[in-house]
Design a protein around this motif. Structure first.
Motif, PDB file in Angstrom:
ATOM      1  N   PRO A 247       6.001   0.536  39.682  1.00 14.66           N
ATOM      2  CA  PRO A 247       4.921   0.076  40.557  1.00 14.66           C
ATOM      3  C   PRO A 247       4.839  -1.447  40.635  1.00 14.66           C
ATOM      4  N   GLY A 248       5.299  -2.137  39.588  1.00 19.55           N
ATOM      5  CA  GLY A 248       5.312  -3.601  39.580  1.00 19.55           C
ATOM      6  C   GLY A 248       6.712  -4.087  39.284  1.00 19.55           C
ATOM      7  N   SER A 249       6.850  -4.888  38.226  1.00 18.98           N
ATOM      8  CA  SER A 249       8.156  -5.396  37.825  1.00 18.98           C
ATOM      9  C   SER A 249       8.881  -4.370  36.963  1.00 18.98           C
ATOM     10  N   ARG A 250      10.204  -4.305  37.095  1.00 17.58           N
ATOM     11  CA  ARG A 250      11.002  -3.411  36.247  1.00 17.58           C
ATOM     12  C   ARG A 250      10.948  -3.818  34.780  1.00 17.58           C
ATOM     13  N   PHE A 251      10.585  -5.064  34.526  1.00 18.33           N
ATOM     14  CA  PHE A 251      10.507  -5.555  33.142  1.00 18.33           C
ATOM     15  C   PHE A 251       9.156  -5.223  32.489  1.00 18.33           C
ATOM     16  N   ASP A 252       8.193  -4.784  33.285  1.00 16.63           N
ATOM     17  CA  ASP A 252       6.844  -4.505  32.785  1.00 16.63           C
ATOM     18  C   ASP A 252       6.845  -3.203  31.996  1.00 16.63           C
ATOM     19  N   ARG A 253       6.392  -3.259  30.770  1.00 17.36           N
ATOM     20  CA  ARG A 253       6.341  -2.057  29.919  1.00 17.36           C
ATOM     21  C   ARG A 253       4.911  -1.547  29.724  1.00 17.36           C
ATOM     22  N   GLU A 254       3.955  -2.141  30.423  1.00 17.35           N
ATOM     23  CA  GLU A 254       2.559  -1.743  30.253  1.00 17.35           C
ATOM     24  C   GLU A 254       2.020  -0.997  31.469  1.00 17.35           C
ATOM     25  N   ALA A 255       2.610  -1.230  32.633  1.00 18.36           N
ATOM     26  CA  ALA A 255       2.002  -0.754  33.886  1.00 18.36           C
ATOM     27  C   ALA A 255       1.925   0.754  33.958  1.00 18.36           C
ATOM     28  N   GLY A 256       0.741   1.259  34.302  1.00 19.52           N
ATOM     29  CA  GLY A 256       0.557   2.668  34.614  1.00 19.52           C
ATOM     30  C   GLY A 256       0.708   3.586  33.429  1.00 19.52           C
ATOM     31  N   SER A 257       0.319   4.819  33.644  1.00 18.48           N
ATOM     32  CA  SER A 257       0.494   5.844  32.624  1.00 18.48           C
ATOM     33  C   SER A 257       0.860   7.127  33.341  1.00 18.48           C
ATOM     34  N   GLY A 258       1.544   8.029  32.635  1.00 18.74           N
ATOM     35  CA  GLY A 258       1.917   9.298  33.231  1.00 18.74           C
ATOM     36  C   GLY A 258       2.719   9.108  34.499  1.00 18.74           C
ATOM     37  N   GLU A 259       2.254   9.743  35.596  1.00 22.39           N
ATOM     38  CA  GLU A 259       3.010   9.730  36.847  1.00 22.39           C
ATOM     39  C   GLU A 259       3.001   8.367  37.531  1.00 22.39           C
ATOM     40  N   ASP A 260       2.135   7.443  37.095  1.00 18.69           N
ATOM     41  CA  ASP A 260       2.085   6.123  37.729  1.00 18.69           C
ATOM     42  C   ASP A 260       3.043   5.118  37.095  1.00 18.69           C
ATOM     43  N   ARG A 261       3.858   5.576  36.138  1.00 23.54           N
ATOM     44  CA  ARG A 261       4.835   4.660  35.540  1.00 23.54           C
ATOM     45  C   ARG A 261       5.981   4.385  36.509  1.00 23.54           C
ATOM     46  N   TYR A 262       6.222   5.304  37.429  1.00 19.49           N
ATOM     47  CA  TYR A 262       7.326   5.134  38.376  1.00 19.49           C
ATOM     48  C   TYR A 262       7.146   6.112  39.537  1.00 19.49           C
ATOM     49  N   TYR A 263       7.774   5.754  40.672  1.00 19.66           N
ATOM     50  CA  TYR A 263       7.799   6.621  41.851  1.00 19.66           C
ATOM     51  C   TYR A 263       9.239   7.047  42.131  1.00 19.66           C
ATOM     52  N   HIS A 264       9.397   8.238  42.708  1.00 18.88           N
ATOM     53  CA  HIS A 264      10.733   8.699  43.100  1.00 18.88           C
ATOM     54  C   HIS A 264      11.132   8.071  44.432  1.00 18.88           C
ATOM     55  N   MET A 265      12.448   7.945  44.627  1.00 15.34           N
ATOM     56  CA  MET A 265      12.975   7.503  45.916  1.00 15.34           C
ATOM     57  C   MET A 265      14.428   7.960  46.025  1.00 15.34           C
ATOM     58  N   ILE A 266      14.843   8.341  47.241  1.00 14.61           N
ATOM     59  CA  ILE A 266      16.219   8.782  47.451  1.00 14.61           C
ATOM     60  C   ILE A 266      17.010   7.657  48.113  1.00 14.61           C
ATOM     61  N   LEU A 267      18.146   7.305  47.516  1.00 16.52           N
ATOM     62  CA  LEU A 267      19.051   6.314  48.106  1.00 16.52           C
ATOM     63  C   LEU A 267      20.405   6.971  48.349  1.00 16.52           C
ATOM     64  N   LEU A 268      20.920   6.833  49.576  1.00 13.39           N
ATOM     65  CA  LEU A 268      22.220   7.390  49.939  1.00 13.39           C
ATOM     66  C   LEU A 268      23.159   6.265  50.360  1.00 13.39           C
ATOM     67  N   ALA A 269      24.398   6.321  49.892  1.00 16.86           N
ATOM     68  CA  ALA A 269      25.377   5.291  50.251  1.00 16.86           C
ATOM     69  C   ALA A 269      25.946   5.611  51.633  1.00 16.86           C
ATOM     70  N   GLU A 270      25.677   4.734  52.597  1.00 22.66           N
ATOM     71  CA  GLU A 270      26.186   4.941  53.955  1.00 22.66           C
ATOM     72  C   GLU A 270      27.665   4.577  54.044  1.00 22.66           C
ATOM     73  N   ASN A 271      28.091   3.586  53.275  1.00 20.45           N
ATOM     74  CA  ASN A 271      29.472   3.108  53.321  1.00 20.45           C
ATOM     75  C   ASN A 271      29.840   2.537  51.957  1.00 20.45           C
ATOM     76  N   ASN A 272      31.015   1.922  51.857  1.00 24.68           N
ATOM     77  CA  ASN A 272      31.464   1.410  50.558  1.00 24.68           C
ATOM     78  C   ASN A 272      30.587   0.280  50.033  1.00 24.68           C
ATOM     79  N   THR A 273      30.048  -0.535  50.941  1.00 23.60           N
ATOM     80  CA  THR A 273      29.114  -1.581  50.508  1.00 23.60           C
ATOM     81  C   THR A 273      27.886  -0.939  49.876  1.00 23.60           C
ATOM     82  N   GLY A 274      27.408   0.132  50.502  1.00 19.79           N
ATOM     83  CA  GLY A 274      26.253   0.848  49.957  1.00 19.79           C
ATOM     84  C   GLY A 274      26.552   1.449  48.596  1.00 19.79           C
TER      85      GLY A 274
END
Length: 512
Positions: free
Chosen positions: A9-36
């Motif tokens: 939800p904030g910085s990836r370095f933050d170890r305090e933010a949120g609790s339970g399900e608010d520690r992170y959100y899901h997201m789908i990333l698909l590689a369109e090409n080799n750069t991806g």
């Protein structure tokens, strides 16, 4: 080729933010090409190496830096946008959607519709339809899938989370519609969003990644001024040949030239220099290193430059067993180091080539037959003694499978016929045996790369040490340089004993 990632939800370095399900959100990333694909490996590596907190997490900074060539989907109910919608925070959900669209681009971010029979999904889908119209963000229809056998998958979830199937408050998949649905089934679910189904197909058509296999990718070895790799290897070989064979009449020079030309033709000049360099470091820092074993001992070059200490001419060893132009494969020296000081050699290599160019290799522990039975029994809530008794009926044969155990053990076979719960235990254990159970670090394998390791393979960490997320055989197929730095206790014992006795082990004749 893609990944379900976790976004902090904030910085990836933050170890305090949120609790339970608010520690992170899901997201789908698909590689369109080799750069991806390259960027996806970078994103995944950042999540594991820098952002790990319960899960490997990335943040907006990482996504902004490595967004090119990636198609992003807003994910399931655990995504950031659906979470805001479920909490009645529609405006926040819209802001979040626009932020992602701004990062990935107008045609590369999609709002994801799902329907697994979960009532909340209807609420979220209605809001996503409105949002798509208001913000001009395209929709896509998807469906989560899992193992064909729902019960076995549920047991695996329990094993992973340390729960029992009867636990009320545990992770589970609700709705029961987690399979690859046909086009007709999806049209029945989403008659109101046919363009979302068309986008599913369009995205699949757009994703084209080509991974290069079988092409060697060696790191560059830095040579002293006035030399290139080829001339420097020649210098080392000629100096070594005079040292090892002072009485050579030119016969051995011929063999040396043949080996050198073969190595040059096959593209392994830098490989020999890299190996020579770290063995030279070990020897000049009194780190015990093995005399050389395996087919590499058949190379007169390896003997001349002191990679090995076994004279191939004395024992009639063949170079072609090590390197054969008719069978192109990466040369492989198995090198033993004193197990106490092995880490110093790896540190030297890491410092020389750069910390981001060196990583150890992951290995996966799998559910062996008895472990599968015990883990499944615990997840099913069966008494330990009963499960242990069943596991002990499996014969102690190496690499035996459950099918083989049932055939070999009459007692186990009879028990399955007499007891329905035992029968269920064995049938379920059969479905999960051989599956990955845990990760650890390969005992010897180290990969050294020309560009940063995360350009070729995603990284994770084990006990703070960077490891590749691909196993050793996959790295070899990708053409990466894999070295075996084996820690051998015997070398340490020999070194300690010869020191105590005041003798040089290298001066003792081989037949003494």
């Amino acid at each position: 080729i893609g990944c379900e990632i976790y976004v902090a939800p904030g910085s990836r370095f933050d170890r305090e933010a949120g609790s339970g399900e608010d520690r992170y959100y899901h997201m789908i990333l698909l590689a369109e090409n080799n750069t991806g694909y390259q960027n996806l490996m970078k994103i995944v590596s950042k999540g594991f190496v820098e952002g790990f907190y319960y899960k490997p997490r990335v943040d907006m900074e990482v996504l902004e830096k490595y967004h090119e060539g990636i198609i992003a989907l807003s994910a399931c109910l655990a995504g950031e946008i659906p979470r805001y919608i479920m909490r009645g925070m529609y405006e926040e959900a819209c802001k979040s959607a626009l932020r992602y669209q701004n990062i990935f681009g107008k045609n590369n971010f999609f709002l994801e519709l799902q329907d697994h029979g979960i009532p909340m999904q209807q609420t979220v889908n209605a809001a996503l339809l409105s949002m798509s119209r208001e913000l001009d963000i395209p929709l896509v229809a998807t469906n989560d899938t899992r193992a064909e056998d729902a019960q076995a998958h549920d047991i695996l979830l329990c094993i992973q989370t340390g729960k029992v199937v009867t636990d009320e408050n545990r992770m589970r998949y609700e709705g029961g519609q987690y399979f690859i649905k046909s086009e007709e089934q999806m049209k029945e679910l989403f008659p109101y969003a046919l363009e979302a189904l068309e986008n599913t197909h369009k995205i699949a058509e757009r994703c084209n990644v080509e991974i290069e296999f079988g092409v060697t990718k060696l790191p560059k070895f830095e040579v002293p001024q006035g030399y290139d790799s080829w001339t420097y290897l020649n210098k080392l070989c000629m100096d070594g040949l005079k040292e090892r064979y002072p009485d050579d009449d030119g016969t051995l020079k011929e063999r040396l030239d043949y080996e050198l030309s073969t190595i040059r033709r096959m593209g392994y000049v830098d490989y020999f220099l890299i190996v020579w360099d770290f063995i030279h470091y070990a020897k000049t820092h009194n780190i015990p290193v093995g005399p050389g074993r395996g087919s590499g001992a058949g190379s007169i070059i390896a003997y001349a430059i002191e990679i090995t200490d076994i004279d191939p001419m004395k024992y009639g060893l063949l170079f072609e067993r090590f390197l054969n132009p008719e069978r192109v494969s990466m040369p492989d020296f198995d090198i033993d180091f004193c197990y106490v000081r092995r880490g110093e050699v790896i540190d030297y290599v890491t410092n020389k080539y750069g910390a981001d160019h060196v990583a150890q290799i992951v290995t996966f522990g799998t559910l062996a037959t008895k472990a599968a039975i015990r883990d499944v029994g615990r997840a099913m809530g069966m008494p330990y003694a009963a499960v242990d008794a069943v596991a002990k009926l499996v014969p102690n044969d190496f690499h035996i499978t459950i099918d083989e155990a049932v055939k070999k053990s009459k007692e186990l076979s009879n028990l399955m016929q007499e007891n329905e719960q035992i029968n269920e235990l064995i049938k379920t254990a059969k479905k999960v045996e051989g599956m990955p159970r845990n990760t650890s670090t390969h005992a010897a394998g180290v990969v050294i790369t020309h560009d940063p390791v995360s350009s070729y393979v995603p990284l994770a960490t084990n006990d703070g040490v960077p490891v590749t997320q691909y196993i050793m055989t996959s790295l070899e197929e990708l053409g990466l340089l894999k070295m075996d730095f084996l820690g051998l206790r015997t070398l340490t014992v020999i070194n300690d004993a010869s020191k105590a006795a005041g003798i040089d082990i290298n001066e003792i004749p081989i037949d003494d």
